[in-house]
Design an enzyme around this catalytic site. Structure first.
Site, short mmCIF file in Angstrom:
data_model
loop_
_atom_site.label_atom_id
_atom_site.label_comp_id
_atom_site.label_asym_id
_atom_site.label_seq_id
_atom_site.Cartn_x
_atom_site.Cartn_y
_atom_site.Cartn_z
N ASP A 22 0.84 -1.20 0.00
CA ASP A 22 0.00 0.00 0.00
C ASP A 22 0.89 1.27 0.00
OD1 ASP A 22 -2.40 1.35 0.06
OD2 ASP A 22 -2.93 0.80 2.10
N HIS A 23 0.25 2.43 0.10
CA HIS A 23 0.92 3.74 0.08
C HIS A 23 2.41 3.72 0.46
CE1 HIS A 23 -2.65 6.30 -0.29
NE2 HIS A 23 -3.26 5.30 0.33
N GLU B 280 -4.14 8.07 7.12
CA GLU B 280 -3.85 6.66 7.05
C GLU B 280 -2.38 6.50 7.33
OE1 GLU B 280 -5.44 3.46 4.10
OE2 GLU B 280 -3.66 4.30 3.23
N HIS C 241 -9.72 8.80 3.59
CA HIS C 241 -9.28 7.68 4.43
C HIS C 241 -9.95 7.77 5.80
CE1 HIS C 241 -5.48 7.22 1.87
NE2 HIS C 241 -6.18 6.12 1.73
N HIS D 296 -9.56 4.33 -3.19
CA HIS D 296 -9.04 4.43 -1.82
C HIS D 296 -10.08 5.13 -0.95
CE1 HIS D 296 -4.54 3.73 -2.19
NE2 HIS D 296 -4.98 3.60 -3.43
N ASN E 128 -9.69 -0.50 -1.95
CA ASN E 128 -8.93 -0.70 -0.72
C ASN E 128 -9.86 -0.68 0.49
OD1 ASN E 128 -6.77 -0.59 -2.43
ND2 ASN E 128 -5.72 1.08 -1.36
#
Ligand code: ZN
Length: 345
Positions: A95-96, A169, A212, A249, A271
């Site tokens: 992820d990120h 996040e 998020h 997201h 996600n």
């Protein structure tokens, strides 16, 4: 071998684009949460994506080490072994990862895949995300092009982001209002730059007001039409068939109609973290409250070993997580879509 290989992962993406469904991409931080995801996917007969954030990877390696690549590799190794016994395909994703973190997370993981490939072993991960959304678009894409080139050479898919997802996040804070919506011009530029690498596959996290974390209903103003406008602009500029595989997201708390609309515009990966975190914790809260005197040693008493054995509540969390994954698959129109059976007929 149900961890998808590159060809299978590409087919999964094309299958979802064609049939207008999406794969849940669930963040995991441990063997237990990874197992819960596999259970939920298997029971839905859906393929899916297991992903690990930088914070999740550090956690998975243990408090003493806090080593992101080690934690990510450990969970991925487990998934490779376990997934062999499930009747679905799963892809492994990270992820990120912001530019300043690439050398500490994505680069060592690609190196690990390069090492494996040189030894004739399958890739460790299927895809990695580079999140350059905090940079000017040109700088973001300069890095993305380089990274995509390296990924492509190793049969890896790269996820990029243009625009900023709001909320928090793993300590990443979203940007101002205007960047919450990716413009068609941004999407054209992404297509142009990344399209220069012929045959390389990538996913785009375009932002359309997503945030998020989770907010009360009505707080999140999603505009899936942004995605439609972007896809149309790309098709107009680059010809029929030009189309992004998009990633959603920050979808926690979104209305089902908005999620479904996004699928119609080419979202193939959604996600999910906040919702599955809550699903995991919810039955554990019940367990602790109902068994208060058993999980504690009150006033010299001995408590109840069966109630404070972590397995007794972790398995409740795992089962509830699996159920939440099944709900996600249903929301994303993915029930029964696995390619696994069709490969074995
Ligand atoms: Zn995200």
């Amino acid at each position: 071998m149900p961890v998808a290989d590159y060809k299978t992962y590409c087919r999964m993406i094309d299958h979802a684009l064609e049939k207008r469904f999406a794969y849940p991409a669930i963040n995991v931080t441990s063997l237990t949460t990874a197992n819960g995801v596999l259970k939920g996917l298997a029971e839905s007969k859906s393929d899916g994506i297991i992903q690990i954030s930088t914070g999740g990877a550090a956690f998975a390696s243990g408090l003493y080490l806090k080593d992101m690549p080690l934690g990510a590799i450990s969970v991925a190794e487990h998934v490779h072994r376990a997934a062999n016994h499930y009747p679905i395909y799963v892809a492994l994703h990270t992820d990120h990862c912001q530019a300043k973190m690439l050398d500490h997370y994505v680069a060592p993981l690609i190196e690990e895949t390069e090492r494996r490939r040189a030894a004739g072993e399958p890739n460790l991960f299927n895809s990695h995300m580079f999140d350059g959304s905090d940079l000017p678009l040109k700088e973001n894409l300069d890095i993305a092009v380089q990274l995509l080139d390296r990924c492509h050479k190793n049969e890896l898919i790269l996820e990029v982001e243009a625009g900023v997802v709001g909320g928090t996040e793993d300590g990443i804070k979203g940007g101002g209002e205007e960047k919450l919506y990716t413009t068609p011009e941004d999407m054209l530029e992404v297509y142009r730059r990344l399209g220069e690498l012929k045959g390389a596959r990538y996913l785009l996290a375009a932002t359309f007001g997503n945030v998020h974390g989770v907010y009360r209903p009505g707080q999140v103003k999603l505009k899936p039409s942004i995605l439609k406008a972007g896809q149309e602009a790309v098709e107009k500029a680059f010809g029929k068939g030009a189309r992004f595989a998009l990633v959603f997201h920050g979808g926690s708390g979104s209305a089902l109609e908005e999620i479904r609309e996004a699928l119609d515009y080419g979202v193939i990966k959604m996600n999910i973290d906040t919702d599955t975190q809550y699903a995991f914790t919810r039955p554990i809260v019940d367990h602790m409250m109902k068994n208060y005197e058993g999980v504690l040693k009150i006033e010299g008493d001995v408590g109840n070993k069966e109630k404070y054995d972590p397995r007794s509540y972790m398995k409740l969390g795992e089962a509830a997580l699996a159920e939440r994954v099944k709900q996600a698959v249903t929301d994303l129109r993915g029930v029964g879509t696995t390619l696994f059976g069709s490969d074995n007929k």
